[in-house]
Enzyme design. Structure first.
Site, PDB file in Angstrom:
ATOM      1  N   ASP A   1      -2.261  -1.362  -4.048  1.00 47.99           N
ATOM      2  CA  ASP A   1      -2.800  -0.024  -4.279  1.00 47.99           C
ATOM      3  C   ASP A   1      -1.627   0.934  -4.343  1.00 47.99           C
ATOM      4  O   ASP A   1      -1.046   1.287  -3.319  1.00 47.99           O
ATOM      5  CB  ASP A   1      -3.763   0.340  -3.145  1.00 47.99           C
ATOM      6  CG  ASP A   1      -4.350   1.734  -3.292  1.00 47.99           C
ATOM      7  OD1 ASP A   1      -3.970   2.460  -4.231  1.00 47.99           O
ATOM      8  OD2 ASP A   1      -5.199   2.095  -2.457  1.00 47.99           O
TER       9      ASP A   1
ATOM     10  N   ASN B   1      -1.722   4.059  -5.532  1.00 45.50           N
ATOM     11  CA  ASN B   1      -2.129   5.449  -5.351  1.00 45.50           C
ATOM     12  C   ASN B   1      -1.484   6.393  -6.359  1.00 45.50           C
ATOM     13  O   ASN B   1      -1.302   7.588  -6.075  1.00 45.50           O
ATOM     14  CB  ASN B   1      -1.831   5.919  -3.912  1.00 45.50           C
ATOM     15  CG  ASN B   1      -3.013   5.711  -2.993  1.00 45.50           C
ATOM     16  OD1 ASN B   1      -4.140   6.017  -3.346  1.00 45.50           O
ATOM     17  ND2 ASN B   1      -2.758   5.166  -1.813  1.00 45.50           N
TER      18      ASN B   1
ATOM     19  N   ASP C   1     -14.485   1.437  -3.096  1.00 45.96           N
ATOM     20  CA  ASP C   1     -14.244   2.332  -4.227  1.00 45.96           C
ATOM     21  C   ASP C   1     -13.208   1.751  -5.188  1.00 45.96           C
ATOM     22  O   ASP C   1     -12.992   2.309  -6.273  1.00 45.96           O
ATOM     23  CB  ASP C   1     -13.836   3.732  -3.767  1.00 45.96           C
ATOM     24  CG  ASP C   1     -12.740   3.728  -2.709  1.00 45.96           C
ATOM     25  OD1 ASP C   1     -12.275   2.624  -2.324  1.00 45.96           O
ATOM     26  OD2 ASP C   1     -12.340   4.815  -2.261  1.00 45.96           O
TER      27      ASP C   1
ATOM     28  N   TYR D   1       0.879  -1.163   0.000  1.00 44.89           N
ATOM     29  CA  TYR D   1       0.000   0.000   0.000  1.00 44.89           C
ATOM     30  C   TYR D   1       0.914   1.209   0.000  1.00 44.89           C
ATOM     31  O   TYR D   1       1.637   1.460   0.971  1.00 44.89           O
ATOM     32  CB  TYR D   1      -0.922   0.042   1.226  1.00 44.89           C
ATOM     33  CG  TYR D   1      -1.716   1.325   1.243  1.00 44.89           C
ATOM     34  CD1 TYR D   1      -2.911   1.431   0.532  1.00 44.89           C
ATOM     35  CD2 TYR D   1      -1.237   2.452   1.906  1.00 44.89           C
ATOM     36  CE1 TYR D   1      -3.608   2.621   0.496  1.00 44.89           C
ATOM     37  CE2 TYR D   1      -1.927   3.649   1.873  1.00 44.89           C
ATOM     38  CZ  TYR D   1      -3.117   3.729   1.166  1.00 44.89           C
ATOM     39  OH  TYR D   1      -3.800   4.930   1.109  1.00 44.89           O
TER      40      TYR D   1
END
Length: 224
Positions: free
Chosen positions: A114, A116, A214, A73
């Site tokens: 993820d 980002n 999401d 992450y």
């Protein structure tokens, strides 16, 4: 295994057994943003990372240094040029150093999670709207490209070419209904593992549920 902090900063991976290591970079002790979990690919009892990566259960891979799966992450960054944003850029520099120092490009190495960051123009619903914004700013994209230049192959791009598909849609402003999304969830591999990939796709069906995440799952299949 849940890798991440509570609330909005969370990455969930389901392993057949717990990962061999979960850790933060040493200088991340002052913040609870970035996380990474590591797993050896030589363990016969690790057939798959569900919803991210599936492996052939019938064959094992001899353990060798510098191989394995890493689930990450990457810090959100919150807002451009805040302390959290510069922390994100620093974290990505340390991530690249981690692969330089501990991994072998000639082994089967996988990095997923993820990120980002929407790295390329095809990864955002509108380049003019997203230009300079969080997740698509030039510093973030440059830092992520630096990580990729270790030798990683973007499995979704390799298998699907120049399609414009997304893995994340904001809950606000009808982003899902308008398909105003970003591709910020990735599966990257070393070239040797990339050659063993038989498919990679984004499963958007869960995003259409009544109370969805999401994010949509990104899935890759490998024959090993």
């Amino acid at each position: 295994c849940d890798v991440g902090r509570t609330g909005d900063c969370r990455l969930k991976q389901v392993w057949s057994r717990p990962p061999s290591r979960g850790f933060k970079f040493r200088c991340d002790l002052r913040a609870q943003q970035g996380r990474m979990a590591q797993r050896s690919m030589g363990d016969r009892q690790l057939p798959r990372v569900q919803a991210l990566v599936r492996r052939d259960e019938q064959k094992g891979v001899p353990h060798a240094g510098g191989a394995g799966q890493r689930g990450a992450y990457i810090p959100n960054g919150t807002e451009i040029w805040t302390d959290k944003f510069t922390f994100k850029l620093d974290w990505l520099q340390r991530l690249r150093r981690y692969f330089d120092e501990t991994c072998d490009l000639n082994k089967d190495v996988l990095l997923c999670g993820d990120f980002n960051v929407a790295i390329d123009e095809l990864d955002v619903w509108s380049v003019p709207v997203m230009q300079g914004k969080l997740h698509f700013s030039k510093p973030e994209r440059a830092a992520m490209h630096h990580v990729k230049q270790w030798g990683f192959v973007d499995q979704f791009r390799k298998m699907n070419g120049d399609v414009r598909e997304f893995s994340w849609w904001d809950f606000r402003a009808g982003a899902w209904q308008k398909n105003h999304g970003l591709r910020i969830d990735h599966i990257w591999t070393s070239p040797t593992l990339a050659d063993k990939c038989t498919g990679c796709w984004i499963d958007k069906a869960p995003r259409a549920l009544e109370k969805p995440s999401d994010h949509a799952p990104v899935i890759a299949e490998f024959t090993i």
